[in-house]
Design an enzyme around this catalytic site. Structure first.
Site, PDB file in Angstrom:
ATOM      1  N   ARG A 133      28.165  19.105   4.735  1.00 15.33           N
ATOM      2  CA  ARG A 133      29.143  18.080   5.121  1.00 15.33           C
ATOM      3  C   ARG A 133      30.420  18.656   4.989  1.00 15.33           C
ATOM      4  O   ARG A 133      30.890  18.737   3.998  1.00 15.33           O
ATOM      5  CB  ARG A 133      28.784  16.894   4.376  1.00 15.33           C
ATOM      6  N   HIS A 177      27.796  17.993  -0.950  1.00 15.80           N
ATOM      7  CA  HIS A 177      27.369  18.232   0.388  1.00 15.80           C
ATOM      8  C   HIS A 177      28.326  19.275   1.000  1.00 15.80           C
ATOM      9  O   HIS A 177      28.008  20.164   1.812  1.00 15.80           O
ATOM     10  CB  HIS A 177      27.316  17.137   1.355  1.00 15.80           C
ATOM     11  N   ASP A 184      20.138  15.578   1.700  1.00 17.96           N
ATOM     12  CA  ASP A 184      19.458  14.205   1.784  1.00 17.96           C
ATOM     13  C   ASP A 184      18.225  14.441   2.569  1.00 17.96           C
ATOM     14  O   ASP A 184      18.095  14.753   3.881  1.00 17.96           O
ATOM     15  CB  ASP A 184      20.403  13.225   2.568  1.00 17.96           C
ATOM     16  N   GLU A 242      20.137   7.152  -5.545  1.00 16.89           N
ATOM     17  CA  GLU A 242      19.641   7.318  -3.795  1.00 16.89           C
ATOM     18  C   GLU A 242      18.318   8.463  -4.012  1.00 16.89           C
ATOM     19  O   GLU A 242      18.559   9.550  -4.328  1.00 16.89           O
ATOM     20  CB  GLU A 242      20.905   8.029  -3.077  1.00 16.89           C
ATOM     21  N   HIS A 245      18.599  12.061  -2.257  1.00 17.24           N
ATOM     22  CA  HIS A 245      19.827  12.986  -2.508  1.00 17.24           C
ATOM     23  C   HIS A 245      19.344  13.918  -3.777  1.00 17.24           C
ATOM     24  O   HIS A 245      18.880  13.519  -4.695  1.00 17.24           O
ATOM     25  CB  HIS A 245      21.067  12.353  -2.883  1.00 17.24           C
TER      26      HIS A 245
END
Length: 262
Positions: A133, A177, A184, A242, A245
């Protein structure tokens, strides 16, 4: 539908199957008037597995050390939600130019390939929702968390105030990320591509997304456990808030990056 795997009944939710491209019609050849018309012998149409795939990722444009997941393991499914409007911001996120370009450090891609090989023995596989990301996307998330738009509240954070998402850790100012070490993911049935029922959707900012939340069915809990076990076995560390993740902290990082996902 349901499927029995290693003694457990795993419930699934639907997803769209692959699109089939129409095959070309056989060409017709007309003989002399004294003979009948005959068709050229046509090769059988290619199967789905034989059809060429569109490039998922621009491998040649990546910085040294980064790779496309599907260059290492093509069978891993990819669905980058942030390259679409179907995410908690309600818009395409800055830096995402492809829905299929799952990018990570080379060490991480190798570890994901090992996870996939393990899961294949049970008819399962990985589906990646997000991988590398860019930092501009992280900044986009932070800016979104501070604006007044609540159009996605009902779907993504129904029980929380938007102003609390940063404080509670659902939105972060820095992300693994961006290092290329985090992914994810969820589990899918390889034969159909259908995701397993994990008890909450990806990016639901709620206690229900916590790994050990209450109220899960035995099947949902078992599915989360199988995903976690498969990832941890190859060096990934889970995040308790999460279920999707995971971070590979042993990968050789080069710092946060800002090149686009394409």
């Amino acid at each position: 539908m349901s499927i029995t795997i290693t003694g457990l009944v795993l419930l699934t939710v639907g997803c769209q199957g692959p699109n089939h491209e129409p095959s070309d019609q056989s060409s017709m050849v007309t003989s002399s008037p004294s003979s009948t018309e005959t068709a050229d012998t046509a090769s059988p149409p290619p199967t789905l597995n034989e059809l060429p795939e569109s490039p998922r990722c621009d491998q040649g444009a990546l910085p040294s050390g980064f790779t496309c997941v599907n260059s290492v393991e093509p069978s891993i499914a990819v669905e980058l939600r942030y390259a679409t409007t179907s995410n908690f911001t309600g818009a395409v996120v800055d830096g995402y130019e492809s829905e299929t370009a799952a990018i990570v450090l080379a060490d991480v891609a190798t570890a994901l390939a090992r996870v996939q090989a393990d899961l294949k023995q049970e008819g399962l596989g990985l589906l990646i929702f997000d991988a590398y990301r860019p930092t501009r996307a992280v900044a986009h998330f932070v800016a979104w968390s501070k604006n007044s738009d609540t159009s996605t509240k009902q779907e993504f954070y129904p029980n929380l105030a938007k102003s609390d998402l940063l404080r509670l850790g659902y939105i972060a100012e820095h992300s693994n990320h961006s290092l290329g070490t985090a992914v994810d993911v969820t589990l899918v049935i390889l034969a159909s591509g259908e995701p397993l029922d994990m008890g909450s959707d990806f990016d639901l900012f709620d206690n229900r997304s916590h790994y050990q939340t209450s109220g899960l069915t035995s099947t949902q809990s078992a599915n989360r456990t199988r995903l976690r076990q498969a990832m941890q076995a190859q060096g990934f560390t889970p995040y308790s808030n999460e279920w999707w993740h995971f971070n590979h902290s042993n990968a050789r990082t080069q710092g946060a990056q800002n090149f686009p996902v394409r």
